[in-house]
Design a protein around this motif. Sequence first.
Motif, PDB file in Angstrom:
ATOM      1  N   ALA A 279     -19.874   9.895   0.419  1.00 33.00           N
ATOM      2  CA  ALA A 279     -18.754   9.031   0.045  1.00 33.00           C
ATOM      3  C   ALA A 279     -17.463   9.823  -0.154  1.00 33.00           C
ATOM      4  CB  ALA A 279     -19.101   8.281  -1.245  1.00 33.00           C
ATOM      5  N   TRP A 280     -17.577  11.116  -0.475  1.00 34.79           N
ATOM      6  CA  TRP A 280     -16.379  11.931  -0.685  1.00 34.79           C
ATOM      7  C   TRP A 280     -15.519  12.011   0.566  1.00 34.79           C
ATOM      8  CZ3 TRP A 280     -15.506  16.206   2.357  1.00 34.79           C
ATOM      9  CH2 TRP A 280     -16.601  16.685   3.084  1.00 34.79           C
ATOM     10  N   MET A 281     -16.132  11.795   1.741  1.00 32.25           N
ATOM     11  CA  MET A 281     -15.379  11.884   2.987  1.00 32.25           C
ATOM     12  C   MET A 281     -14.371  10.753   3.114  1.00 32.25           C
ATOM     13  SD  MET A 281     -18.209  13.152   5.764  1.00 32.25           S
ATOM     14  CE  MET A 281     -16.970  13.056   7.046  1.00 32.25           C
ATOM     15  N   ILE A 282     -14.645   9.601   2.474  1.00 28.46           N
ATOM     16  CA  ILE A 282     -13.682   8.498   2.508  1.00 28.46           C
ATOM     17  C   ILE A 282     -12.425   8.896   1.755  1.00 28.46           C
ATOM     18  CG2 ILE A 282     -13.282   6.105   1.821  1.00 28.46           C
ATOM     19  CD1 ILE A 282     -16.249   5.591   2.155  1.00 28.46           C
ATOM     20  N   THR A 283     -12.611   9.542   0.611  1.00 23.46           N
ATOM     21  CA  THR A 283     -11.465  10.023  -0.151  1.00 23.46           C
ATOM     22  C   THR A 283     -10.685  11.069   0.636  1.00 23.46           C
ATOM     23  OG1 THR A 283     -12.663   9.633  -2.222  1.00 23.46           O
ATOM     24  CG2 THR A 283     -10.748  11.096  -2.321  1.00 23.46           C
ATOM     25  N   LEU A 284     -11.415  11.989   1.292  1.00 23.58           N
ATOM     26  CA  LEU A 284     -10.760  13.002   2.112  1.00 23.58           C
ATOM     27  C   LEU A 284      -9.989  12.350   3.253  1.00 23.58           C
ATOM     28  CD1 LEU A 284     -10.265  15.948   2.946  1.00 23.58           C
ATOM     29  CD2 LEU A 284     -12.428  15.855   4.220  1.00 23.58           C
ATOM     30  N   LYS A 285     -10.606  11.368   3.885  1.00 24.24           N
ATOM     31  CA  LYS A 285      -9.954  10.663   4.994  1.00 24.24           C
ATOM     32  C   LYS A 285      -8.651  10.020   4.540  1.00 24.24           C
ATOM     33  CE  LYS A 285     -10.840   6.982   8.352  1.00 24.24           C
ATOM     34  NZ  LYS A 285     -11.807   5.961   8.817  1.00 24.24           N
ATOM     35  N   HIS A 286      -8.683   9.352   3.380  1.00 29.71           N
ATOM     36  CA  HIS A 286      -7.463   8.739   2.855  1.00 29.71           C
ATOM     37  C   HIS A 286      -6.419   9.803   2.513  1.00 29.71           C
ATOM     38  CE1 HIS A 286      -9.852   4.929   1.452  1.00 29.71           C
ATOM     39  NE2 HIS A 286      -9.737   5.023   2.770  1.00 29.71           N
ATOM     40  N   GLY A 287      -6.866  10.914   1.951  1.00 31.24           N
ATOM     41  CA  GLY A 287      -5.937  11.978   1.590  1.00 31.24           C
ATOM     42  C   GLY A 287      -5.245  12.585   2.794  1.00 31.24           C
ATOM     43  N   LEU A 288      -5.978  12.690   3.925  1.00 27.74           N
ATOM     44  CA  LEU A 288      -5.394  13.277   5.126  1.00 27.74           C
ATOM     45  C   LEU A 288      -4.356  12.364   5.777  1.00 27.74           C
ATOM     46  CD1 LEU A 288      -8.513  14.959   6.778  1.00 27.74           C
ATOM     47  CD2 LEU A 288      -6.609  16.058   5.595  1.00 27.74           C
ATOM     48  N   ALA A 289      -4.288  11.116   5.321  1.00 27.95           N
ATOM     49  CA  ALA A 289      -3.265  10.212   5.859  1.00 27.95           C
ATOM     50  C   ALA A 289      -1.875  10.621   5.406  1.00 27.95           C
ATOM     51  CB  ALA A 289      -3.560   8.773   5.436  1.00 27.95           C
ATOM     52  N   PHE A 290      -1.780  11.264   4.249  1.00 31.87           N
ATOM     53  CA  PHE A 290      -0.457  11.593   3.712  1.00 31.87           C
ATOM     54  C   PHE A 290       0.258  12.678   4.507  1.00 31.87           C
ATOM     55  CE2 PHE A 290      -2.515   9.407   0.200  1.00 31.87           C
ATOM     56  CZ  PHE A 290      -1.507   8.546  -0.198  1.00 31.87           C
ATOM     57  N   PRO A 291      -0.428  13.724   5.012  1.00 31.95           N
ATOM     58  CA  PRO A 291       0.281  14.635   5.924  1.00 31.95           C
ATOM     59  C   PRO A 291       0.812  13.929   7.169  1.00 31.95           C
ATOM     60  CG  PRO A 291      -1.738  15.658   5.143  1.00 31.95           C
ATOM     61  CD  PRO A 291      -1.770  14.240   4.676  1.00 31.95           C
ATOM     62  N   MET A 292       0.061  12.934   7.662  1.00 30.33           N
ATOM     63  CA  MET A 292       0.541  12.172   8.811  1.00 30.33           C
ATOM     64  C   MET A 292       1.813  11.405   8.456  1.00 30.33           C
ATOM     65  SD  MET A 292      -1.750  13.087  10.960  1.00 30.33           S
ATOM     66  CE  MET A 292      -1.358  12.051  12.365  1.00 30.33           C
ATOM     67  N   LEU A 293       1.835  10.804   7.252  1.00 32.73           N
ATOM     68  CA  LEU A 293       3.044  10.092   6.816  1.00 32.73           C
ATOM     69  C   LEU A 293       4.200  11.066   6.616  1.00 32.73           C
ATOM     70  CD1 LEU A 293       1.554   7.526   4.264  1.00 32.73           C
ATOM     71  CD2 LEU A 293       2.340   7.095   6.600  1.00 32.73           C
ATOM     72  N   GLY A 294       3.882  12.286   6.162  1.00 30.57           N
ATOM     73  CA  GLY A 294       4.923  13.299   6.054  1.00 30.57           C
ATOM     74  C   GLY A 294       5.517  13.630   7.409  1.00 30.57           C
ATOM     75  N   ALA A 295       4.657  13.714   8.431  1.00 33.76           N
ATOM     76  CA  ALA A 295       5.144  13.962   9.788  1.00 33.76           C
ATOM     77  C   ALA A 295       6.006  12.805  10.275  1.00 33.76           C
ATOM     78  CB  ALA A 295       3.961  14.181  10.738  1.00 33.76           C
ATOM     79  N   VAL A 296       5.626  11.579   9.911  1.00 34.31           N
ATOM     80  CA  VAL A 296       6.434  10.403  10.274  1.00 34.31           C
ATOM     81  C   VAL A 296       7.833  10.517   9.670  1.00 34.31           C
ATOM     82  CG1 VAL A 296       6.688   7.911   9.951  1.00 34.31           C
ATOM     83  CG2 VAL A 296       4.468   8.855  10.592  1.00 34.31           C
ATOM     84  N   GLY A 297       7.904  10.874   8.385  1.00 32.48           N
ATOM     85  CA  GLY A 297       9.199  11.019   7.732  1.00 32.48           C
ATOM     86  C   GLY A 297      10.051  12.092   8.378  1.00 32.48           C
ATOM     87  N   TRP A 298       9.420  13.223   8.717  1.00 30.98           N
ATOM     88  CA  TRP A 298      10.156  14.307   9.367  1.00 30.98           C
ATOM     89  C   TRP A 298      10.701  13.853  10.724  1.00 30.98           C
ATOM     90  CZ3 TRP A 298       7.442  17.149  13.513  1.00 30.98           C
ATOM     91  CH2 TRP A 298       8.281  18.071  14.147  1.00 30.98           C
ATOM     92  N   LEU A 299       9.876  13.173  11.528  1.00 34.41           N
ATOM     93  CA  LEU A 299      10.305  12.737  12.852  1.00 34.41           C
ATOM     94  C   LEU A 299      11.396  11.677  12.766  1.00 34.41           C
ATOM     95  CD1 LEU A 299       6.838  12.621  14.659  1.00 34.41           C
ATOM     96  CD2 LEU A 299       8.719  14.199  15.141  1.00 34.41           C
ATOM     97  N   ILE A 300      11.330  10.804  11.752  1.00 34.28           N
ATOM     98  CA  ILE A 300      12.391   9.813  11.575  1.00 34.28           C
ATOM     99  C   ILE A 300      13.711  10.510  11.276  1.00 34.28           C
ATOM    100  CG2 ILE A 300      13.222   7.984  10.032  1.00 34.28           C
ATOM    101  CD1 ILE A 300      10.388   6.936   9.878  1.00 34.28           C
TER     102      ILE A 300
END
Length: 412
Positions: free
Chosen positions: A193-214
């Motif tokens: 189950a810890w992998m679900i938390t990790l998966k959600h956590g890894l979404a934030f670097p992607m959102l950071g990349a979105v902000g940088w590209l914007i």
Amino acid sequence: MLTAIAAAFLGGLILNLMPCVFPVISLKALSLIRHHDKPGHARAEGLAFLLGVVLTMIALVAVLLLARAGGASVGWGFQLQSPLVIALLILVMLGSALNLFGLFEVGLAVQRVGGIGGDRGGLIGSALTGALAIVVATPCSAPFMASAVGYALTQPPFISVVIFISLALGFAAPFTLISFFPLLARVLPAPGAWMITLKHGLAFPMLGAVGWLIWVLERQAGSAALAAILVCCLLFSFAAWLYGMAQKRRMMGKGHWGLHIATLVFLLLVVPPLANLKTTATSPNGAEASEAAAAVAWSPQNVDAIKGQGKPILVNFTASWCITCQVNDRSSLSTQAVKTAMAQTSTIYMVADSTKYNPDVEQALSDFGQGGLPLYVVYPADGGKPVVLPQVLTPRIVISALEHAAVSDKKS
């Protein structure tokens, strides 16, 4: 040539540590953790990742070489000079983040088929992850890599392709090799189950990349393009939400019309603003224009007119999409110590911006044997041979170069 191939491979290895690649690399790390108890599957995904990296690199190099053969002065990272490419990357990164948050699933129907279909879907996903990783890696220029890329762009096409493939192999090597070592399973924790938390956590670097590209898109194409991409992001998120609900209904046997509705929302509401993105670009606002006008404008002609007149010249070849450039600006060039050194040595500071396509900048990079950004050049006060600084700066490196450039004039 062998030295360039080795430097490209080593530069590709180091490229994995650069910040612009981290959001996508984290996806591959999650995949390795998920399948570490299936050595055969892990090896297949490692090879698929390698294939995606190499094929995408070959495609980028083909476009690059064709453009240069047609007379265009373009270099490493050329695709990020296009507002449309930036906008598409924003939506891809946003879609990846929403997927990691569980808003929708990729290949959910395929996963229901069974083991073979799921493996095939996983391999395609790994290949696409490799493709995305090499595309977003282009803003970064790791040590050893710039000289290799610069050399490659001056060679016949076959040698250029070989050097760029070596760069791709170095970039993909860590994850491909790790996937071939079953001993990794003893180090990694068991899936749970810890992998679900990790998966959600890894979404934030992607959102950071979105902000940088914007931010890059706004710098590149203006406020109208910024408004357009924000609307696209909102509509894209809405379409992804509809798609996720439709997937759940389909899994429950309640029909799949929602999938078609979500697709129509994307095609009718998101695609038109993207298609017109280039036409919505505006010029910089008045404050930015006046600030730029107050500085010494860089051009080959200005450098020729000023150099050798008793003052050192520091030229900063940069771009908004170059992460290494931005780090160097904050950590070195913008520090008070460097500003004081510039004042004491009467250094003329020039910025050559390649956020948008600038043929003069691309030609200068080629003249200095550099295939990409960043590039920092110091012209001595006495008009001597210019000095190329390292791509990773420290205040001490810049200050030492400026002092040496100023002293050379006094000695002469």
